[in-house]
Design an enzyme around this catalytic site. Sequence first.
Site, PDB file in Angstrom:
ATOM      1  N   ASP A 128     -44.713 -30.572  39.961  1.00  0.00           N
ATOM      2  CA  ASP A 128     -44.398 -30.279  41.361  1.00  0.00           C
ATOM      3  C   ASP A 128     -45.488 -29.421  41.994  1.00  0.00           C
ATOM      4  OD1 ASP A 128     -41.850 -30.795  39.802  1.00  0.00           O
ATOM      5  OD2 ASP A 128     -41.083 -30.836  41.856  1.00  0.00           O
TER       6      ASP A 128
ATOM      7  N   ASP B 229     -23.131 -24.980  54.504  1.00  0.00           N
ATOM      8  CA  ASP B 229     -24.170 -24.456  55.388  1.00  0.00           C
ATOM      9  C   ASP B 229     -24.334 -25.322  56.632  1.00  0.00           C
ATOM     10  OD1 ASP B 229     -26.933 -23.338  56.183  1.00  0.00           O
ATOM     11  OD2 ASP B 229     -26.464 -22.181  54.387  1.00  0.00           O
TER      12      ASP B 229
ATOM     13  N   ASP C 285     -37.155 -34.574  47.412  1.00  0.00           N
ATOM     14  CA  ASP C 285     -36.934 -33.501  46.446  1.00  0.00           C
ATOM     15  C   ASP C 285     -35.448 -33.328  46.108  1.00  0.00           C
ATOM     16  OD1 ASP C 285     -38.311 -31.857  44.805  1.00  0.00           O
ATOM     17  OD2 ASP C 285     -38.537 -30.208  46.227  1.00  0.00           O
TER      18      ASP C 285
ATOM     19  N   HIS D  10     -31.648 -24.395  57.133  1.00  0.00           N
ATOM     20  CA  HIS D  10     -31.198 -23.362  56.215  1.00  0.00           C
ATOM     21  C   HIS D  10     -30.547 -23.955  54.959  1.00  0.00           C
ATOM     22  CE1 HIS D  10     -28.448 -19.806  55.421  1.00  0.00           C
ATOM     23  NE2 HIS D  10     -29.606 -19.208  55.570  1.00  0.00           N
TER      24      HIS D  10
ATOM     25  N   ASN E 222     -40.276 -33.470  40.183  1.00  0.00           N
ATOM     26  CA  ASN E 222     -41.026 -34.692  40.500  1.00  0.00           C
ATOM     27  C   ASN E 222     -42.336 -34.280  41.180  1.00  0.00           C
ATOM     28  OD1 ASN E 222     -40.157 -33.843  43.009  1.00  0.00           O
ATOM     29  ND2 ASN E 222     -38.760 -35.562  43.352  1.00  0.00           N
TER      30      ASN E 222
ATOM     31  N   ASP F 212     -24.102  -9.621  60.838  1.00  0.00           N
ATOM     32  CA  ASP F 212     -24.517  -8.415  60.109  1.00  0.00           C
ATOM     33  C   ASP F 212     -25.049  -7.384  61.095  1.00  0.00           C
ATOM     34  OD1 ASP F 212     -23.963  -9.658  57.667  1.00  0.00           O
ATOM     35  OD2 ASP F 212     -25.952 -10.550  57.552  1.00  0.00           O
TER      36      ASP F 212
ATOM     37  N   ASP G 157     -25.460  -1.796  58.162  1.00  0.00           N
ATOM     38  CA  ASP G 157     -24.295  -2.568  57.733  1.00  0.00           C
ATOM     39  C   ASP G 157     -24.121  -2.472  56.213  1.00  0.00           C
ATOM     40  OD1 ASP G 157     -22.047  -4.079  58.106  1.00  0.00           O
ATOM     41  OD2 ASP G 157     -23.063  -5.672  59.206  1.00  0.00           O
TER      42      ASP G 157
ATOM     43  N   GLU H 222     -28.076  -5.664  52.158  1.00  0.00           N
ATOM     44  CA  GLU H 222     -26.979  -4.704  52.272  1.00  0.00           C
ATOM     45  C   GLU H 222     -26.501  -4.203  50.912  1.00  0.00           C
ATOM     46  OE1 GLU H 222     -23.754  -6.144  54.754  1.00  0.00           O
ATOM     47  OE2 GLU H 222     -25.187  -6.996  56.171  1.00  0.00           O
TER      48      GLU H 222
ATOM     49  N   SER I 217     -29.801 -14.843  52.101  1.00  0.00           N
ATOM     50  CA  SER I 217     -29.568 -16.281  52.099  1.00  0.00           C
ATOM     51  C   SER I 217     -30.283 -16.987  50.966  1.00  0.00           C
ATOM     52  CB  SER I 217     -30.097 -16.900  53.395  1.00  0.00           C
ATOM     53  OG  SER I 217     -29.111 -16.947  54.359  1.00  0.00           O
TER      54      SER I 217
END
Length: 864
Positions: free
Chosen positions: A152, A192, A201, A230, A243, A293, A336, A366, A402
């Site tokens: 890859d 999501d 991929d 995202h 791959n 947040d 937060d 956080e 994330s």
Amino acid sequence: MRCLTLCVWLATVCCVSAWSQRPRNYDTHDYYALHIHPNTSPEQVASHLGLEHEGQLANIPDHHMFRCSKGHQDVVKDAIKELKARRRKRDAGSLDWSPLDAVLLNQKQVLRKRLVKRGVPKYPGQTRQLPPSLSPGSTIQKQVMTELGIKDPIFHEQWHLFNAEQPGNDLNVTGVWLDGVTGKNSTVCIVDDGLDMDSEDLRDNYYSAGSYDFNDKGPAPKPRLSDDRHGTRCAGEVSAVKNDACGVGVAYESRIAGVRILSAPISDADEAESVVYGYQENDIYSCSWGPPDDGRTMEAPGILIRRSMVNAIQNGRGGRGTIYVFAAGNGAPKGDNCNFDGYTNSIYSVTVGAIDRENKHPWYSESCSALLVVTYSSSNTDQIHTTDVGINKCTSGHGGTSAAGPLAAGVYALVLEVRPEATWRDIQWLQVMTARPFESDEPGSEWQETTLGRKFSHMFGYGRIDAYDIVEMAKTWKLVKPQAWYWSPWIHVKHEIPQGNQGVASTFEVTKQAMEDANLERLEHIQVTMNVEHSRRGDLSVELRSPSGIVSHLSVAREHDEHAGGYTDWTFMSVAHWGEPGVGNWTVVVKDATVNENKGSFVDWKLRLWGEAIDAKAQQLLPMPEASDDDDHDATTTAHVTTTDVTHPTKTKNPGANISHTPDRPVNVRPSDTGKPSSGQASISSPASGTTIVPIASPTTNPTTTSAPSSTAAPTTSATPTPSAAPDSFLPSPFPTFGVSKRTQIWIYASLALILIFCCSLGLYFYLARRRRLRANPRDDYEFEMLDDADDADGGARGVNGGLGGKKVGKKRRAGELYDAFAGESEEELFSGSEDEGGLYRDEIGGGSGSRGSEERVDEKGGR
Ligand SMILES: *[C@@H]1O[C@H](CO)[C@@H](O)[C@H](O)[C@H]1NC(C)=O
Ligand SMILES: *[C@@H]1O[C@H](CO)[C@@H](O)[C@H](O)[C@H]1NC(C)=O
Ligand SMILES: *[C@@H]1O[C@H](CO)[C@@H](O)[C@H](O)[C@H]1NC(C)=O
Ligand SMILES: CC(=O)N[C@H]1CO[C@H](CO)[C@@H](O)[C@@H]1O
């Protein structure tokens, strides 16, 4: 003919039992989620209300979806209100049993956009360039690549998998792959904004049967909006195929599914279905989002979502329990804390924070006592390199917590390959036992040694994930026994919170006997549900001290949190007490360090200990969570309560320091006290226990405890023999005492109950008789019932409106309309700002200075 009928019937049954039977259309229809008493069929309720029964909701027992043409009102709520009114007036026939009595919870569905992605936060300062890691780093890396056949093109950039520049600062996963463990037969679902299943991929690992688009309604969660990147990026981190496209995922031979919920407003019912979609095949749900947040939001998932998750914990993955992974949140710069987010502080989720490639705390990640673990993500030096939306596109600009969550999800996919029978709690145990603490001089990162001999930090949880260690331990791990729990009664405090250097402490003793009665051997999660009144929520902070002396900072002061309501039945969670025996004194200290005009008082709290059962066979499954915690607030407090002031530091960095260092932990020293927890008496701590302690709050000044427990209990218990279906639905509360003695009260209520039962039986008899008559008629019996109801003004209007349906109502509903009287739940805030937050996010991704550069690089790579 008979065959045709049978086919139609079969089709209906199949339709009804399948999920998302038909795409919901909120433009043309209203949707209601109802919890119905099991003795009543959803069809009965539907016909009574003139609704269409759509099917079961998210496989939750006794929960159903209904729909009707769009209108303004809440037809279920209105019908219940009207019935109550008629019963109060004792209208003819109103005491008959009604299908409405079987409605235990009603929620008209409202589309809301309140969940925010936890993508790359914009760095407030100067970014620092680490030397690019494009050259094949070390000979070890070359060896690994050769041995595994990795070609890859961006594998060299994927420092989180193999860090050639800072050796050891990675997931330590290549050894796992070399052992042949790559996530085979594990499925991760990315909840999501979509998943590009056409990406080279991801294509080969894509699992379409576990995927769904709840925003644009359809089986394929294809990214459609320009910022729908995202989810695909997260998916690449988990399961990018080995791959010649981009890089590889942590579990590159796992299956990857996608559920799309973040690209449009969504209802609670849809969200409840989304987090359990395909929950027999999808093993792990990776969730890199949550309430904003912003340092001022305090929001938990609604009751339908919570019940849905409990159902998945008990029945998902063949009964071993669905695994939820949540990103901790990027709100650290706004002060937060992940205990203000009901998803990350759920006991059912593994909460994952971030560290950067130098093992440093990135400015955004956080902290909280519910944080289990951290793993690698972006910082001002480098970001996460992974797959992007497009046929063969990569990004070097993924990040935030994330990006940390999916790496953990990928590691758990590896764990499940070697131990598919591990339960959701085994995963958490394995994580506690194998996460690696590391050096840090960052304020707030202090490690406490726990009774298990592990180290816990509010900033890093139990440390960073080591894939090799967790997979190795999983191979021989003895599975834990079922979950048991002990819940204290509500502990009434009702004491003003002093400002500045003091706090209100309340102690509750858990006895050995209580633990044994609860079948609870050792602890895992601890929850504290509490009520604190305050005119500025952000000034408050709370800590919990266990009998073993471990301190959890359940809550911290939040600079931006101006909310004037304090905490209302909010549940904080801690994983810091994992493995403790639990017996002894638990102390909650509520503080208000800011000396200003905003004041408040500590009302009450309830301790919940969760852990491993003593006797596996004797352990029951947890009942579904109640809509509201405050039902039993007035239950007799059998707790042993003390209310004392203790000193506490003003510094928020390490709020526990001075209390922990108080030599003899004075709150626990109460020489003259012999009270048992069950004595029902509150007592005052002796001033002799320490100079820093001022005993205040004589519990006798507290109205809730002044009345003898037995007399407060009497009306409650005598009130219980109300009809079982919906006890609150027609009896006015609170019950009057008539100013007579307890005995007389019981007598009065008992007589009333007898009369009521007699009337109900009579009513039921006539009702059933009429039904039997009606059932003889075909189809239109329901019409008849509707017309019957239409005698009453509102009922009639309802029927007519149902017919007017096609009229489109474009206006957004107020959040307050979401819950009805039965639910008894109130929204914290209206979150009118949440859509703006979404916008903010988009700006950051699209044009934020931190990520723009990398976005451009992405496009270059995309050309390859
Ligand atoms: C990483 O995994 C290897 C086995 O591949 C192990 O020997 C090593 O101790 C692990 N930890 C670190 C920090 O490298
Ligand atoms: C894969 O999982 C399924 C169900 O979870 C199981 O029946 C099957 O045996 C597993 N296959 C392998 C090769 O482990
Ligand atoms: C808890 O505190 C009470 C009062 O200070 C004390 O009597 C009791 O012994 C303590 N229990 C334990 C287990 O320390
Ligand atoms: C913030 C605070 O109150 N700090 C105090 C902690 O305790 C030490 C010694 O007991 C004091 O010197 C600090 O002022």
